[in-house]
Each structure stands twice: as structure tokens, then as C-alpha cells.
Design an enzyme around this catalytic site. Structure first.
Site, mmCIF file in Angstrom:
data_model
loop_
_atom_site.group_PDB
_atom_site.id
_atom_site.type_symbol
_atom_site.label_atom_id
_atom_site.label_comp_id
_atom_site.label_asym_id
_atom_site.label_seq_id
_atom_site.Cartn_x
_atom_site.Cartn_y
_atom_site.Cartn_z
ATOM 1 N N GLN A 91 0.894 -1.054 0.036
ATOM 2 C CA GLN A 91 0.059 -0.094 -0.121
ATOM 3 C C GLN A 91 0.965 1.311 -0.053
ATOM 4 O O GLN A 91 1.629 1.499 1.054
ATOM 5 C CB GLN A 91 -0.938 -0.137 1.443
ATOM 6 C CG GLN A 91 -1.568 1.053 1.422
ATOM 7 C CD GLN A 91 -1.829 1.326 3.162
ATOM 8 O OE1 GLN A 91 -1.223 0.760 3.980
ATOM 9 N NE2 GLN A 91 -2.854 2.159 3.479
ATOM 10 N N SER A 113 1.482 6.403 2.873
ATOM 11 C CA SER A 113 2.597 7.636 3.334
ATOM 12 C C SER A 113 3.446 8.425 2.627
ATOM 13 O O SER A 113 4.127 7.435 1.902
ATOM 14 C CB SER A 113 2.939 6.992 4.845
ATOM 15 O OG SER A 113 2.030 6.653 5.713
ATOM 16 N N SER A 170 5.399 -1.120 3.960
ATOM 17 C CA SER A 170 5.326 -2.339 4.538
ATOM 18 C C SER A 170 5.527 -3.518 3.335
ATOM 19 O O SER A 170 4.704 -3.304 2.589
ATOM 20 C CB SER A 170 4.648 -2.996 5.577
ATOM 21 O OG SER A 170 4.259 -2.033 6.560
ATOM 22 N N GLU A 177 -8.213 -0.821 7.450
ATOM 23 C CA GLU A 177 -6.929 -1.031 7.991
ATOM 24 C C GLU A 177 -6.987 -1.406 9.485
ATOM 25 O O GLU A 177 -6.358 -2.161 9.846
ATOM 26 C CB GLU A 177 -6.273 0.499 8.082
ATOM 27 C CG GLU A 177 -4.851 0.220 8.687
ATOM 28 C CD GLU A 177 -3.815 1.786 8.338
ATOM 29 O OE1 GLU A 177 -4.506 2.706 8.546
ATOM 30 O OE2 GLU A 177 -2.703 1.563 8.119
ATOM 31 N N GLU A 226 -1.974 9.229 18.903
ATOM 32 C CA GLU A 226 -2.847 10.499 18.908
ATOM 33 C C GLU A 226 -3.946 10.544 17.769
ATOM 34 O O GLU A 226 -4.983 11.013 17.976
ATOM 35 C CB GLU A 226 -1.839 11.803 18.519
ATOM 36 C CG GLU A 226 -0.796 12.031 19.295
ATOM 37 C CD GLU A 226 0.329 10.836 19.779
ATOM 38 O OE1 GLU A 226 0.661 10.058 18.772
ATOM 39 O OE2 GLU A 226 0.916 10.828 20.883
#
Lengths: 410, 370
Positions: A131, A134, A166, A249, A377
Site C-alpha cells: 500500500q 504515507s 511495509s 486498516e 494521537e
């Protein structure tokens, strides 16, 4: 209240158990050992073989539609299979992102022909997916991504960089979100594709982590061409497609690995401290109790989720709290395990370290679990906004053209 | 897998919530907080009429024979509404003690009045600052007469009878004492939560009726506390949830720096943490409910887990509710302190968090040794 399966569930559990017993080694049989690592050819080969075995046995794609090689069963059956598989040593990880996130996104947006072409091969483990989301400028703020997609005839041309990918080093295909328009607000200028990882112009570089392993990669794109037929969703609708992936996810990112309560309990049971057995020490008992109630809280929340799935209802809050709680527990238990071992706690050499150095390696690996798949967070924001219905943060970037957004300190 | 309350139990929850919202609003709780009445007598009467007091008592003894899962459902709603009544003392402790250890005659004699609300009972265990353990109990029964002091006794000032934990020659035992009889002197004790009254009771040769077999009765005390811990955990979860909802309402309506404070991450993350703690505690309470209702071998571990988890969740939710309210949260006028007080009262009533954590590990050690 009871913990009984329905007759149908019980029958499926029995089949799963029989399949696993025939094809894998139980954890009890194998004893404690290091998890199968990535980046090793034999581990990858083992993962491929296991995925094919699962597909042959009818335990891959349990919830997928039958026309794409799945079993067409309800989510509760997947949970039951996972529970049974948890008692066995099997090579997990390589396929979780592809089967858990990439192919479900394909199901939602790819053509019928594409679904028939890609889903069965992914399911059998013949093709591995990753995927590409990011970026250095788009992590928690994913929509801040800058990888550029420019239209050129029937193709798109991609230039830019992804990070924290990954499995990119051994993947055959990927889903990719890019910026196709820098002149509109950031969520509106994104376009989504899938592509071959063997395309010319792709370079994969591993990232060495705190724990010495390299599970993640940087992926660089230099004039990589993707046919328009591999676009998923409309031009400029890439954010909407990304949300489909991200909704999956939370099911794909697993809970933290050991040490958990059972391992720290094992450690202190056999340990002598300065004032006697560690298990008689009040501080040790206090900390153990904290972790036990968290571990059990997650386990019992999981039973509630299973109940909801079993009744065909929407699952409760477990998926949103699981990682927040288990990642910190993993880190805290690892560090406490080192502390009670005194100076020997620092030893990572599995030959001489107590319990194969589990607590020291956990100390080094655990920071990643508080970040990957949604930071502590971001997950708290999700709970606050989606579960408790609290307002979003003030956003200075929602209306401005992406090109005009500040990107760093002047 | 059926780890959820069933439709009838959910219906009971809805009815209980509606009833308590109506009959035990904060103003009613404040009448007890600020007034001289030790508890809400009208509410108590209604509980009896609805069959709540005898929810877990079999019909043969005058109860409504619903069961312990239903009692858990009611407990959560009582905790939520801060209902100021001697429910825990009479129902979770005294009625449970009678059902656990009573003779047929005692059950026939006492349970109908408990189920009907005609009698209020309490458990007299604590003896001041020394932790209540088998070795520490100093109140003594000799030849059927009890002497010694119990302090504090929750609802000891309003109860008609007490189940008293006292030492005798063979060990520690449970005894039923008529608190209106000779040899009993009691006075109210001021505590952190005036919505739940407490007392000091001096026994001087009071008539004591044995409850349970002669010999070491401490294991029976432990079992009683475990069963009560599950029920109290539901009260704690209910109270914690109410504190979170109160914080949410306030944060959405309170504007600072030009916007609702509920939009600031410092506040959002705090509330997310409250939610996490509550969901862990709720899930552990469910497991406790299952163990309680089925008399499972897991009860000692399940009860301690539910207790530790729920005490922590209520503690956290009630203190952070005050924090989110800022200065207003520290005023007598706002209701934040009602939850903060009750959280402490419930966390101490069956023994401290420190001891329950220790007890949890001890239960795990016993389980692993077995």
C-alpha cells in the site's frame, strides 16, 4: 450470557481446527521462539506456501465473494478462524495488507475483469500487494501527500516518493494515492491507482529501524507510467477511495506481539529479587494487576465484538481501542521486564538473555506499534470524533489551494 | 458467542434508566447531600414495588426471581443515577450473604422482608484503619454475644439488621445482629460521600445469631465480597459513563478562544481516554456478570478484575470530569463532585484498590497452581 458457538459456528470452528492441526505446528508444541522475521527468503517462501495451503483448505478469503475465490461467509467465521489460528505457529504478516486492505479496495473500485484477474492470485499468495500511502510530508496528515500524477495520453506519469511502505521489497502490485491537481484544496486534488511494483522507474530502499530490522521501505518514482485503466475511482476522488482502504486498516493491523501479561507473569514467577520471590513484591504485583485488567478488558471487549458480529450487528468499540491499549501495554511490560532483571535486562543476545531477550527486543520494537497504522494521537482523535462525536480540530488547510499551503519553517 | 445482555435485559435497562432519570435526578440526590435525611425513602419504596430489591432472590423467599444478570443491569443504572439508597448494603451484601450461608429457616425468615423493602440490612466488616483481614478482626462473639466496634459501616445508621464479621474461638464467622436490640449503640459518621450514610456501631454483648457453619468463616466473607464486587463494578461503570457524558455536554457548550473546548485535542484525548477506560471496565464487568450468574470457577479472578478495572475507570472519569469543567467543576453547585465522591465511596466500600490488586494476583496464583 454464554460463550457457546451456534451449531454452524461450532462446525466451522471444528473444520478450522482440523485443518490447522493437519497443516501447522501448535504453539504449545513449538514452545516459545522468535516470530518469523521478514526480509528473509525462507520466511517469504514459507509464507507463500502457507497462503496456498490456506486457499486449498478453503480458509483464505473467508468473507470474500465466491466469484473471486472467497468463501462468502460472514465476518464471525473469519474471527473464529483467527481465534483458532492464534494457537498455531504460522507465517503471518506478508499478506495482511494485500488481502486486508488492497484487494478490498479493488473490490470497491476495480472493473469486473480486474477483480477476476487479481483477487484469486492474491488469495493464493501468488502475488503480493503493498500500500503506497504515507509520504515524508503525509503521515498522520495523509492528504498532505505530494507524489505527482500527470496525464499523458492514455497513461499517467508518476514522480515522487512514498515512505513506511511495509513489504514493498517483495511486492508484485500496489495501490497508490497521488496528487493530480495542485491548484485545488488538498483533499480534492488526489487520484488513486493500482500498479505493478515491477514497473520501470520504481526504486525500493529499505529503512533500518530502531530494533535493527527493516520492515519498511522508501519507494521512489521516476517517470513511472500507469495506464488510465488502472485508475481506481474518478480523477480527483482519490481521498474517498483512500478512506475505503483505511476503513479496512483497523481490521488488518494486528494487536501488539508478546511480551504481554502472560510473559511478564512467567518471568516474575521464576525470579528472585533482593527481598525474595519477585511475585511477592508489592510493586511487581501492583503493576501485574494493571496489565492483567487491560489484557482481559481487550479480550472481553473482543467477545462483545464477536457477539455483535454473530448477531449480524455492527461491532462495538473494540477496534478503535485495541491498538491504543495494547501498544502501550507492550512497551510498558517490555520495559518493566528489563527493570526487574536488573543489569541483565539489557542483554539482547538470545543465547544468554533471560527468555530469549524478549523484553529487551520488545523495548526496541514497541515504539513502532504506537505509530504504525495510526498513531496513538490519531486514534484518540478518531475515538473523540467518531465515537464521542466531538468537533474536528480547526483546519487552516481545508479551503486553500494545495500549492499555497505552508510546508515548513521559513 | 452470546456475551451481551439479552433483549429482556436490555428492555429492563431502558425501563430502569427512564425511571431513574425521572425519579432520581441530580436534584433528588442533592436533597440527600444537603439535607438531614440519610437516604431517599420514596425511591426505596418504589424499588421494592418494582421488584428490584429482590431481583436475585428466588420467588420462594419473596423475591422476583429475575437473576443476577438482571441485578447487574439494575446496578449499572443505579450507579449512573447516583441513587441515594442502601441498595448495595441490603441487596449485594446482606441478601447475598443470606442466600450464600443462611439456613432454610433464616432464608424464610429474613429474605421476604429484604425483598419487600420492609427491612434494611448492612454488612459490618471494617474496624477502623486496620485492613479487614481474618487476623485483624477484633470484634468477638462468645456464647452468642457480640462485643466490639465496627467503623465505618455503610448504611449502619439506617439498617435494621447487620451481618457482622466477628471472631470466635474457631476463627472468623458471620453473625446476624438486630441493630435495634440491646447492646447496640450507633452514631452517624461524616464521610466523603454524604449521599451514602455511614455509621460507627458499638456492640456490647448484643445477641448474635450465627450465619453459616461454625468454624472458619473467612472464605465465606471472601466469596461474599467477590459477588458484591461484580455488582458494584456495574454501579461504577454506570457512574463513570455518566461522568463522561457530563464532561462531553459541558465541553460542547463551553466556548473558549472562539470555539467549543470539545474541539481541542487536550480535551478530546482526555475524553478518549475516559472512553477507553470505561469500555475496558465494562467488558470486564460483563465477564464478572457471567461468572457471578453461572457460579463459575473463574469468579475470584473475574470479580477482582472487574473491581480493579471499574474502580480505576470511575476514578479517572470522575476526576477528569472536574478538570474538563475547569473552575466550575470545583463548585458545590455543579454536579461533578457527586460522581467524584461516589467514585471514592465505592472504591473503598469493599476494600481498597491496593488490596484488590493484590487479591487479583493471589487469585491468579491459586488458579495457576491448581
Amino acid at each position: 450470557m454464554d460463550f457457546n458457538d451456534t451449531p454452524e459456528e461450532a462446525a466451522f470452528r471444528k473444520q478450522a481446527r482440523e485443518f490447522l492441526t493437519a497443516n501447522a505446528k501448535s504453539k504449545a508444541e513449538a514452545g516459545r521462539g522468535m516470530a518469523v522475521g521478514w526480509n528473509k527468503d525462507e520466511a517469504l517462501a514459507a509464507a507463500r506456501a502457507w497462503q496456498a495451503t490456506k486457499a486449498d483448505g478453503g480458509f483464505a478469503g473467508i468473507t470474500w465473494p465466491e466469484e473471486y475465490g472467497g468463501q462468502g461467509l460472514s465476518p464471525i467465521m473469519q474471527v473464529i478462524y483467527n481465534q483458532e489460528e492464534a494457537d498455531f505457529v504460522v507465517p503471518r504478516g506478508v499478506y495482511e495488507i494485500g488481502l486486508g486492505m488492497c484487494i478490498p479496495t479493488m473490490f470497491a473500485y476495480a472493473s469486473e475483469e480486474q477483480k477476476k484477474r487479481y483477487a484469486p492470485k492474491a488469495l493464493r499468495g501468488e502475488e503480493i500487494w503493498c500500500q503506497l500511502f504515507s509520504e515524508p510530508a503525509g503521515g498522520s496528515d495523509l492528504a498532505g501527500l505530494r507524489t505527482r500524477a500527470e496525464r499523458d495520453g492514455d497513461d499517467w506519469v508518476i514522480n515522487g516518493q512514498k515512505i513506511w511502505t511495509s513489504g514493498a521489497q517483495f511486492s508484485d502490485y500496489a495501490i497508490l494515492v497521488t496528487r493530480s491537481d495542485f491548484e485545488v484544496a488538498k483533499h480534492k486534488g488526489l487520484t488513486f491507482f493500482f500498479l505493478s511494483m515491477h514497473s520501470p522507474g520504481i526504486e525500493v530502499r529499505p529503512i533500518r529501524q530502531v530494533n535493527g530490522a527493516a520492515n519498511f521501505n522508501e519507494v521512489f518514482f521516476t517517470d513511472v507510467r500507469i495506464p488510465d485503466s488502472q485508475r481506481l475511482g474518478a480523477v480527483g476522488e482519490g481521498w474517498k477511495v483512500s478512506l475505503t482502504t483505511l476503513m479496512n486498516e483497523r481490521f488488518a493491523v494486528g494487536v501488539a506481539p508478546p511480551p504481554d501479561f502472560d510473559e511478564i507473569f512467567d518471568l516474575v514467577r521464576d525470579l528472585e529479587l533482593e527481598d525474595g520471590p519477585a511475585l511477592d513484591n508489592a510493586v511487581v504485583r501492583d503493576r501485574l494487576a494493571d496489565w492483567y485488567v487491560r489484557q482481559q478488558g481487550l479480550k472481553n471487549a473482543h467477545f462483545r465484538t464477536m457477539t455483535a458480529l454473530s448477531r449480524g450487528e455492527t461491532p462495538g468499540p473494540e477496534s478503535s481501542i485495541n491498538k491504543v491499549v495494547s501498544a502501550s501495554k507492550y512497551q510498558d511490560i517490555s520495559i518493566f521486564g528489563m527493570d526487574v532483571l536488573e543489569m541483565a535486562g539489557a542483554i539482547v543476545d538470545p543465547e544468554i538473555a533471560p527468555m530469549d531477550g524478549l523484553f529487551a527486543t520488545g523495548t526496541l520494537s514497541s515504539p513502532g506499534y504506537r505509530i504504525a497504522g495510526g498513531t496513538d494521537e490519531i486514534l484518540r482523535n478518531i475515538i473523540a470524533e467518531r465515537v464521542l462525536g466531538l468537533p474536528q480540530d480547526v483546519r487552516v488547510d481545508k479551503e486553500l489551494a494545495f500549492r499555497d499551503l505552508p510546508t515548513g519553517r521559513d | 458467542m452470546n456475551f451481551e445482555f439479552d433483549d429482556d435485559q436490555r428492555l429492563l435497562r431502558d425501563q430502569a434508566r427512564k425511571f431513574l432519570t425521572d425519579k432520581s435526578p441530580p436534584e433528588a440526590v442533592r436533597r440527600i447531600l444537603d439535607g438531614d435525611e440519610p437516604f431517599d425513602r420514596d425511591l426505596w419504596r418504589e424499588f421494592a414495588n418494582m421488584g428490584w430489591l429482590g431481583a436475585a432472590i428466588p420467588e420462594a423467599y419473596g423475591g422476583s426471581g429475575l437473576g443476577h444478570l438482571e441485578l447487574c443491569v439494575i446496578a449499572e443504572e443505579l450507579g449512573r443515577s447516583l441513587a441515594p439508597t442502601p441498595f448495595a448494603s441490603s441487596v449485594y451484601l446482606a441478601s447475598e450473604a443470606l442466600m450464600l450461608a443462611g439456613t432454610e429457616e433464616q432464608k424464610q425468615g429474613y429474605l421476604p422482608d429484604l425483598a419487600g423493602g420492609e427491612a434494611i440490612w448492612c454488612l459490618a466488616l471494617s474496624e477502623g484503619r486496620r485492613p479487614a483481614t481474618a487476623a485483624n478482626i477484633a470484634a468477638t462473639v462468645s456464647e452468642g454475644r457480640l462485643s466490639g466496634e465496627k467503623i465505618p459501616v455503610v448504611d449502619g445508621d439506617v439498617a435494621d439488621r447487620a451481618v457482622v464479621v466477628a471472631a470466635e474461638s474457631g476463627g472468623v464467622g458471620l453473625f446476624i445482629v438486630d441493630l435495634n436490640g440491646p447492646g447496640v449503640e450507633r452514631r452517624s459518621v461524616e464521610t466523603i460521600d454524604p449521599t451514602r450514610s455511614q455509621a460507627a456501631i458499638q456492640f456490647d454483648g448484643a445477641a448474635a445469631e450465627r450465619l453459616g457453619d461454625a468454624g472458619d468463616g473467612w472464605p465465606m466473607v471472601e466469596r461474599l465480597l467477590e459477588r458484591a464486587a461484580v455488582l458494584v463494578a456495574f454501579e461504577q461503570v454506570g457512574g463513570a459513563q455518566a461522568a463522561l457524558e457530563m464532561a462531553r455536554e459541558y465541553a460542547l457548550g463551553r466556548f473558549a478562544f472562539g470555539r467549543p473546548i470539545a474541539g481541542y485535542q487536550a480535551i478530546k484525548h482526555r475524553m478518549a481516554d475516559m472512553y477507553i477506560q470505561i469500555e475496558l471496565a465494562r467488558s470486564n464487568a460483563y465477564f464478572g456478570a457471567w461468572a457471578l450468574s453461572t457460579d463459575a470457577a473463574e469468579l475470584p479472578v473475574a470479580a477482582a478484575t472487574a473491581r480493579v478495572s471499574a474502580s480505576e475507570a470511575y476514578h479517572f472519569a470522575s476526576k477528569e470530569n472536574i478538570q474538563i469543567h475547569g473552575g466550575m467543576g470545583f463548585t458545590w453547585e455543579f454536579d461533578c463532585h457527586l460522581y467524584y465522591r461516589r467514585a471514592r465511596q465505592l472504591a473503598l466500600a469493599l476494600g481498597s484498590q491496593r488490596r484488590w490488586k493484590d487479591r487479583l494476583i493471589a487469585a491468579l496464583q491459586r488458579r495457576n497452581a491448581a
